[in-house]
Design a protein around this motif. Structure first.
Motif, short mmCIF file in Angstrom:
data_model
loop_
_atom_site.label_atom_id
_atom_site.label_comp_id
_atom_site.label_asym_id
_atom_site.label_seq_id
_atom_site.Cartn_x
_atom_site.Cartn_y
_atom_site.Cartn_z
N ASP A 186 0.86 -1.18 0.00
CA ASP A 186 0.00 0.00 0.00
C ASP A 186 0.90 1.23 0.00
O ASP A 186 1.74 1.40 0.88
N ARG A 187 0.74 2.10 -0.99
CA ARG A 187 1.62 3.25 -1.16
C ARG A 187 1.09 4.53 -0.53
O ARG A 187 1.58 5.63 -0.82
N SER A 188 0.11 4.42 0.33
CA SER A 188 -0.43 5.61 1.00
C SER A 188 0.63 6.23 1.91
O SER A 188 1.49 5.54 2.45
N LYS A 189 0.52 7.53 2.08
CA LYS A 189 1.41 8.23 3.02
C LYS A 189 0.99 7.96 4.45
O LYS A 189 1.83 7.81 5.35
N LEU A 224 -3.97 15.84 -0.53
CA LEU A 224 -3.60 14.55 0.03
C LEU A 224 -4.77 13.58 0.16
O LEU A 224 -4.55 12.39 0.39
N TYR A 225 -5.99 14.06 0.03
CA TYR A 225 -7.12 13.17 0.27
C TYR A 225 -7.24 12.11 -0.83
O TYR A 225 -7.11 12.42 -2.01
N ARG A 226 -7.47 10.88 -0.41
CA ARG A 226 -7.66 9.78 -1.34
C ARG A 226 -8.93 9.03 -0.94
O ARG A 226 -9.03 8.55 0.20
N ARG A 232 -3.71 6.87 -6.26
CA ARG A 232 -2.45 7.59 -6.40
C ARG A 232 -1.60 7.43 -5.14
O ARG A 232 -2.12 7.40 -4.03
N GLU A 233 -0.31 7.35 -5.33
CA GLU A 233 0.60 7.18 -4.20
C GLU A 233 0.69 8.46 -3.36
O GLU A 233 0.40 9.55 -3.83
N GLY A 234 1.09 8.30 -2.11
CA GLY A 234 1.42 9.44 -1.27
C GLY A 234 0.25 10.19 -0.68
O GLY A 234 0.42 11.31 -0.18
N GLY A 235 -0.93 9.58 -0.66
CA GLY A 235 -2.09 10.26 -0.10
C GLY A 235 -2.42 9.77 1.30
O GLY A 235 -1.73 8.93 1.88
N VAL A 236 -3.51 10.32 1.82
CA VAL A 236 -3.99 9.95 3.15
C VAL A 236 -5.40 9.39 3.02
O VAL A 236 -6.26 10.01 2.39
N ARG A 237 -5.63 8.26 3.62
CA ARG A 237 -6.94 7.62 3.57
C ARG A 237 -7.59 7.69 4.95
O ARG A 237 -6.94 7.43 5.97
N TYR A 256 -1.47 6.25 11.29
CA TYR A 256 -0.26 5.52 10.91
C TYR A 256 0.49 6.31 9.86
O TYR A 256 -0.10 6.74 8.86
N LEU A 257 1.78 6.52 10.10
CA LEU A 257 2.64 7.24 9.16
C LEU A 257 3.60 6.25 8.53
O LEU A 257 4.37 5.58 9.22
N ARG A 258 3.54 6.17 7.22
CA ARG A 258 4.28 5.13 6.51
C ARG A 258 5.79 5.29 6.61
O ARG A 258 6.52 4.35 6.95
N GLU A 259 6.30 6.47 6.29
CA GLU A 259 7.74 6.66 6.14
C GLU A 259 8.49 6.52 7.46
O GLU A 259 9.61 6.00 7.49
N SER A 260 7.91 6.97 8.54
CA SER A 260 8.61 6.95 9.83
C SER A 260 8.23 5.76 10.70
O SER A 260 8.87 5.51 11.72
#
Length: 304
Positions: A186-189, A224-226, A232-237, A256-260
């Protein structure tokens, strides 16, 4: 930890939060331009007298089961012959190591959908479905009642290893014993979950839709809304989940924050808190306000 232990931690919330690797925000938690409000009929007068930080236990994995619903039976995962029940049974009996601070597994039903429908009250849980595994940001698709336990044990075991190995690209994973199962990143941010379980407490059924609308408005402003149809990648659900404990602390907001690899659990939130939450917690990677935090956790970040 008993209740006395929880209460003792309240005054030290800021220090404990910093020790967990989170920054404390120096911005206001309230947006002065927000006009959205909860109905005046809702009473919160008795909700602010108990300590908040540390009153929920840590967990190492959160399994989210899409149901297309906003509300559930009183015990959402106890309905037999459903994917949610199969996942809950697996979580209860799982003995996996390497999940992080805790080996406990939280299971939630959610308004997330496997087929781009959302919040259909007449939707019935089926015997085949998907599960989102956080903080790994990985979907396990097409599991069944018969293979849920075996599939999740294999997949989560692999995810723990992949994370420990620091993989930067997710490997193509196929399991001969489960040929129909797919594992997808899942590519969400970020994910934001709001308790909407009105069968357990009417406050959540009333407050969650108001909070969700406010999140959607502000996330659209940030691009950012998805929604369910936007991959699309990098959004917030934003999605609803069933009872998460502590309804007297409504509204509960789990991020939940993906990158950190950060997990933030806020409570006592109101519509005028939404914009600051987006700006500080999501855009600034986990800045929080101690008086609103039930728990923070920092997992080993994934690289894929």
């Amino acid at each position: 930890m008993g209740l006395l232990g929880f209460l003792k931690r309240g005054p030290n919330a800021e220090e404990s939060i910093k020790n967990e690797g989170f920054e404390v925000s120096d911005c206001s938690m309230e947006c002065l331009t927000c006009t959205a409000k909860f109905p005046a009929s809702l009473s919160f007068k008795d909700d602010d007298n108990s300590a908040l930080y540390g009153n929920t236990l840590p967990f190492g994995l959160h399994a989210i089961v899409p149901t297309n619903k906003c509300d559930w039976e009183h015990d959402a995962t106890l309905k037999l012959k459903t994917i949610a029940n199969a996942v809950a049974k697996w979580a209860l009996n799982s003995k996996l190591e390497g999940l992080g601070e805790s080996s406990d597994i939280k299971v939630s039903c959610s308004s997330l959908s496997s087929n781009d429908l959302e919040c259909k009250e007449d939707y019935m849980n089926e015997t085949r479905g998907d599960v989102l595994l956080l903080p790994f940001f990985v979907w396990v698709r097409n599991i069944t009642l018969d293979n849920a336990s075996g599939v999740l044990t294999r997949v989560v075991g692999d995810l723990i290893k992949f994370r420990a190995d620091g993989l930067t690209e997710f490997p193509s994973v196929k399991y001969e014993a489960f040929p129909d199962v797919r594992v997808e990143v899942d590519r969400s941010k970020s994910y934001v979950f709001l308790c909407s379980h009105k069968t357990r407490d009417k406050k959540c059924g009333i407050t969650a839709p108001i909070m969700k609308k406010e999140f959607e408005i502000n996330l659209r402003d940030e691009g950012l809304y998805r929604d369910a149809s936007d991959d699309r990648e990098g959004g917030v659900r934003i999605a609803y989940v069933n009872h998460v404990g502590g309804h007297k602390f409504a509204a509960n907001v789990i991020i939940y924050l993906r990158e950190s690899g950060k997990n933030i659990w806020l409570a006592r939130c109101r519509p005028n808190n939404v914009q600051p939450i987006i700006e500080e917690c999501i855009l600034k990677d986990g800045k929080v306000w101690p008086n609103y935090v039930r728990r923070v956790q920092k997992f080993t970040p994934i690289e894929w």
